[in-house]
Scaffold this motif. Structure first.
Motif, mmCIF file in Angstrom:
data_model
loop_
_atom_site.group_PDB
_atom_site.id
_atom_site.type_symbol
_atom_site.label_atom_id
_atom_site.label_comp_id
_atom_site.label_asym_id
_atom_site.label_seq_id
_atom_site.Cartn_x
_atom_site.Cartn_y
_atom_site.Cartn_z
ATOM 1 N N UNK A 10 -50.210 98.412 53.330
ATOM 2 C CA UNK A 10 -50.015 99.837 53.060
ATOM 3 C C UNK A 10 -50.095 100.666 54.336
ATOM 4 N N UNK A 11 -51.074 100.348 55.183
ATOM 5 C CA UNK A 11 -51.190 101.073 56.454
ATOM 6 C C UNK A 11 -49.957 100.863 57.328
ATOM 7 N N UNK A 12 -49.431 99.648 57.298
ATOM 8 C CA UNK A 12 -48.232 99.371 58.088
ATOM 9 C C UNK A 12 -47.035 100.154 57.567
ATOM 10 N N UNK A 13 -46.920 100.279 56.260
ATOM 11 C CA UNK A 13 -45.825 101.056 55.668
ATOM 12 C C UNK A 13 -45.953 102.523 56.026
ATOM 13 N N UNK A 18 -44.122 107.232 59.212
ATOM 14 C CA UNK A 18 -44.400 108.297 60.178
ATOM 15 C C UNK A 18 -43.561 108.135 61.439
ATOM 16 N N UNK A 19 -43.448 106.894 61.909
ATOM 17 C CA UNK A 19 -42.643 106.657 63.105
ATOM 18 C C UNK A 19 -41.184 106.986 62.847
ATOM 19 N N UNK A 22 -40.764 110.723 62.863
ATOM 20 C CA UNK A 22 -40.851 111.240 64.227
ATOM 21 C C UNK A 22 -39.543 110.992 64.985
ATOM 22 N N UNK A 23 -38.986 109.783 64.843
ATOM 23 C CA UNK A 23 -37.717 109.476 65.502
ATOM 24 C C UNK A 23 -36.578 110.332 64.954
ATOM 25 N N UNK A 24 -36.599 110.562 63.638
ATOM 26 C CA UNK A 24 -35.562 111.401 63.037
ATOM 27 C C UNK A 24 -35.645 112.833 63.554
ATOM 28 N N UNK A 25 -36.861 113.355 63.666
ATOM 29 C CA UNK A 25 -37.047 114.709 64.189
ATOM 30 C C UNK A 25 -36.623 114.795 65.647
ATOM 31 N N UNK A 26 -36.959 113.753 66.435
ATOM 32 C CA UNK A 26 -36.576 113.745 67.845
ATOM 33 C C UNK A 26 -35.062 113.692 67.987
ATOM 34 N N UNK A 27 -34.402 112.899 67.155
ATOM 35 C CA UNK A 27 -32.945 112.780 67.217
ATOM 36 C C UNK A 27 -32.278 114.110 66.869
#
Length: 390
Positions: A10-13, A18-19, A22-27
């Motif tokens: 669950x933590x990995x998901x 979140x990652x 974050x990548x979508x927002x950066x793009x």
């Protein structure tokens, strides 16, 4: 073990989601956001974003007629290429001519000259030595090993011609380098404008304010500041004018000419009935399509050269309801200190959401102070009845 494994999964998901966000927002910010930026005619550092197309070949020859300005406007990499090519090319060209003179006069070792043979130029044994003699002649090194004799007039004429041409090349190229270094455009780099323009009340009037600073202690003499509002307009005849220019008057408390530019100045434009910003409001400003270009002209005190500084503001860079934070203070020693940390810092203040509202409010207050006669008011006399008599 199974429970701990599920928790780890669950933590990995969650971390993966979140990652990904974050990548979508950066793009979106770095790629899609850049494409959505408004096109500028003048960049923030003053460069003009314009290109000329379909220029006739005859018109392009004008640039070679005005060769001095063309060379000065070249970028440094092209200028240095021309500088090196001009000297190396002239040395090699005259080296070929000196080699030809020695070849025609049969001064080369391959012709086996006699012991009493007097060459045109001493010690020219091939193309390399001819190139070295050409270099020594043009830059006036004069080592003394190779020299022209009085044997042939062609060599003497060639020596005079190369010396004169070498002086011309030296004067032109060195002058172009010196003029490029001393251009007032470099002085303009030390004049900076605030990142944003703000709109707030000043002196009871709604104003558009911009801050400008001189990073050097030397002054700009005879400074004059003004602005142009660039926008697309449609005339009553139906003609569409792209980049239509509207004058914007900027002033400081002492006017807009002969500024005492020793410390950062806050220039402002009064938004009155004649201003193109009069019909704009805080809600409609971001939807406007314009570019405000601000110019500052002045004379450099140290060189007496005239320079111009430019910058521009689009609607997203105009903040309604803000003012600039103070940046000039006085120390205990009696010196004035300028804190450039607050140069572009803004503070939110109470501001009318449109210029028309401010002037309507002033008109209403002025009418309240004055009395007006109502022409429809009729005074009717009421007679007293017996019941009202005491």
């Amino acid at each position: 073990v199974d429970a701990s494994g599920e928790n780890m999964l669950k933590m990995l998901v969650v971390l993966t989601e979140r990652m990904f966000k974050h990548l979508q927002k950066w793009f979106v910010t770095h790629f899609l956001g850049r494409s959505a930026q408004r096109a500028r005619l003048v960049s923030k550092d003053g460069r003009c974003n314009i290109e000329f197309g379909n220029v006739e070949a005859q018109s392009r020859l004008i640039f070679f007629v005005d060769i001095w300005t063309t060379v000065l406007d070249l970028k440094w990499r092209y200028k240095m290429t021309i500088f090196i090519t001009a000297f190396l090319g002239s040395w090699f060209f005259f080296g070929l001519l000196w080699y030809a003179v020695a070849y025609i006069h049969k001064d080369l070792p391959e012709f086996h000259p006699s012991a009493n043979h007097t060459p045109c130029v001493e010690h020219i044994n091939g193309l390399t030595s001819a190139f070295l003699f050409s270099l020594e002649t043009q830059v006036t090194i004069g080592y003394g090993f190779r020299c022209v004799t009085e044997q042939c007039g062609t060599a003497i004429f060639l020596l005079i011609f190369q010396s004169i041409l070498g002086v011309i090349i030296n004067s032109f190229m060195c002058g172009a380098i010196l003029a490029k270094i001393s251009r007032p455009k470099k002085r303009a780099k030390t004049i900076t404008f605030s990142k944003n323009a703000v709109i707030s009340k000043r002196g009871g009037k709604l104003c558009l304010l911009i801050r400008v600073a001189n990073l050097r202690k030397s002054l700009l003499i005879g400074s004059h500041i003004y602005g142009k509002l660039l926008k697309t307009t449609i005339t009553p005849e139906g003609e569409t004018i792209i980049l239509d220019q509207i004058n914007i008057n900027f002033v400081v408390d002492a006017g807009n000419e002969n500024l005492f530019f020793i410390s950062p100045l806050t220039i402002y434009h009064v938004i009155d009935h004649t201003s193109p910003f009069f019909h704009m409001a805080a809600e409609t400003l971001p939807q406007q399509d314009f570019e405000l270009v601000v110019f500052l002209d002045g004379t450099v005190e140290s060189t007496s050269a005239t320079c111009q500084v430019r910058t521009s503001y689009v609607p997203e860079e105009v903040l309604w309801g803000y003012r600039f934070a103070p940046m000039v203070s006085k120390t205990k020693e009696g010196k004035y200190r300028v804190d450039f940390h607050n140069f572009s810092k803004t503070v939110e203040v109470e501001t009318p959401h449109c210029a028309m509202c401010l002037y309507n409010e002033k008109d209403a207050q002025a009418r309240m102070k004055r009395g007006y006669d109502n022409p429809n008011f009729i005074l009717s006399e009421v007679s007293e009845t017996d019941d009202t008599k005491m």
